[in-house]
Design a protein around this motif. Structure first.
Motif, short mmCIF file in Angstrom:
data_model
loop_
_atom_site.label_atom_id
_atom_site.label_comp_id
_atom_site.label_asym_id
_atom_site.label_seq_id
_atom_site.Cartn_x
_atom_site.Cartn_y
_atom_site.Cartn_z
N ASP A 1 6.77 -32.95 7.66
CA ASP A 1 6.95 -34.06 6.74
C ASP A 1 5.64 -34.78 6.47
N ASP A 2 4.66 -34.69 7.35
CA ASP A 2 3.40 -35.41 7.22
C ASP A 2 2.35 -34.68 6.39
N ASN A 3 2.74 -33.70 5.62
CA ASN A 3 1.77 -32.98 4.79
C ASN A 3 1.15 -33.95 3.79
N GLY B 1 9.58 -31.29 12.82
CA GLY B 1 10.03 -31.96 11.59
C GLY B 1 9.04 -33.01 11.12
N ASP B 2 8.48 -33.79 12.04
CA ASP B 2 7.47 -34.77 11.66
C ASP B 2 6.21 -34.11 11.15
#
Length: 88
Positions: free
Chosen positions: A51-53, A47-48
């Protein structure tokens, strides 16, 4: 224990071992709990990572009008005529 006749005399059955349910339950918990913790940690990491795109830049649109080229006319025209024949 029970006695059974055999050619060499009477033989006793070996004592049956009782299965303890507590050990299998704790063993199962010892296996399942780390697997659940690992899958939870893997889900958090995924998930991280998703989300860090990096944020996309501003959208730029370019509009261009293409002009068609002129095609030179053919120099020769060939006409083929076929005579129709009557059926048998």
């Amino acid at each position: 224990m029970t006695l059974h006749p055999s050619p060499g005399g009477w033989v006793r059955d070996p004592p049956r071992r009782r299965r303890r349910r507590g050990r299998t339950w704790t063993r199962r918990l010892a296996i399942v709990l780390p697997l659940l913790a690992a899958s939870f940690a893997l889900g958090l990491a995924l998930g991280d990572a998703l989300d860090d795109n990096p944020r996309p830049g501003p959208v730029r649109t370019r509009t261009a009008t293409l002009k068609p080229r002129l095609i030179a006319p053919e120099r020769e025209t060939v006409t083929v005529t076929v005579a129709a024949t009557a059926g048998p």
